[in-house]
Scaffold this active site. Structure first.
Site: not given
Ligand code: PEP
Length: 253
Positions: A96, A98, A9, A168, A11, A174, A214
């Site tokens: 997601h 976000e 992703n 997630e 973003k 992040g 992460s």
């Molecule tokens: C994501 O945005 O789906 C995600 C897992 O981000 P990150 O790997 O940066 O934590």
């Protein structure tokens, strides 16, 4: 056997030129990854068409990061599932954290998006996961169950066969703080049991459940070693082709 999947992703990162270059680097490096790992990248919508065309015929699948909850019409600034599918993209990320947080997308909207995505031939990557205060209050199972029940339980069994789930935990996205492999396994197993209760064992066993939060080359191996973890949805680390491919090589033999 369910599919092993690593999805990136991106973003709101990269210009079209940078994204084009990154996508082609991922495609080049993917030649060294096992064929049984499906690779998906989700660039910003402005470059989905360019990248989908450039990767046509390669093993890399292309995904949107979001789609509109309506088919078409007077929705300024929105992009429909039909438009995304027409670029050659095959997947779309829905729900997601976000989107839930910054754009206030609720389950009713997400169900519309999942339905519209599927009716236009896009496979949804449906995200769920609890916030830190919910985990601290020991409500994480309840929260995830509700997110899944509100959307995925409204689908037919046939539709459910075409959904990828991404767990997630919001506190891990992040932040550099990952769920432990045990925490990931425990939640993935719980999600699979929910799917089994609603749709039966066959569908539960064939649904890919990805971990996101992460995930990096140095922790992917441990997380992917868990029975119910079928891969990852990768944010930050997917902006480096080398790291993304290293993650894709982290499944047990
Ligand atoms: C994501 O945005 O789906 C995600 C897992 O981000 P990150 O790997 O940066 O934590």
């Amino acid at each position: 056997m369910r599919k092993r999947i690593v999805a990136g992703n991106w973003k709101m990162n990269t210009t079209p030129a940078q994204g084009y270059e990154l996508a082609n680097e991922v495609s080049e490096l993917s030649k060294s990854t096992p064929n049984n790992v499906e690779l998906i990248i989700a660039p910003p919508l402005t470059h989905v068409a360019l990248i989908a065309q450039s990767l046509a015929g390669s093993r890399i699948k292309v995904s949107g990061q979001n789609c509109a909850a309506w088919e078409k019409g007077a929705y300024t600034g929105e992009v429909s599932a039909e438009m995304i599918a027409s670029t050659g993209a095959s997947h779309v990320i829905i729900g997601h954290s976000e989107r839930r947080e910054y754009f206030k997308e609720d389950s009713e909207t997400l169900l519309k998006k999942v339905n519209i995505a599927m009716s236009n031939g896009l496979m949804p990557i449906f995200c769920c996961g609890e916030k830190l205060n919910e985990r601290d209050a020991n409500e994480h199972f309840k929260v995830v169950e509700q997110q899944i029940a509100d959307v995925l339980f409204k689908l037919s069994a046939n539709e459910m066969k075409n959904v990828i789930i991404a767990y997630e935990p919001v506190w891990a996205i992040g932040t550099g703080r990952t769920a432990s492999p045990e925490q990931a396994q425990e939640m993935h197993e719980f999600i699979r049991q929910l799917i089994e209760k609603k749709f039966g064992n066959e569908i539960a066993q064939s649904t890919s459940i990805l971990y996101g939060g992460s995930c990096k080359p140095d922790n992917a191996k441990e997380i992917f070693s868990k029975t119910d973890v079928d891969g990852g949805l990768i944010g930050g680390a997917s902006l480096s082709a080398k790291d993304f491919i290293a993650i894709a090589k982290s499944f047990p033999k």
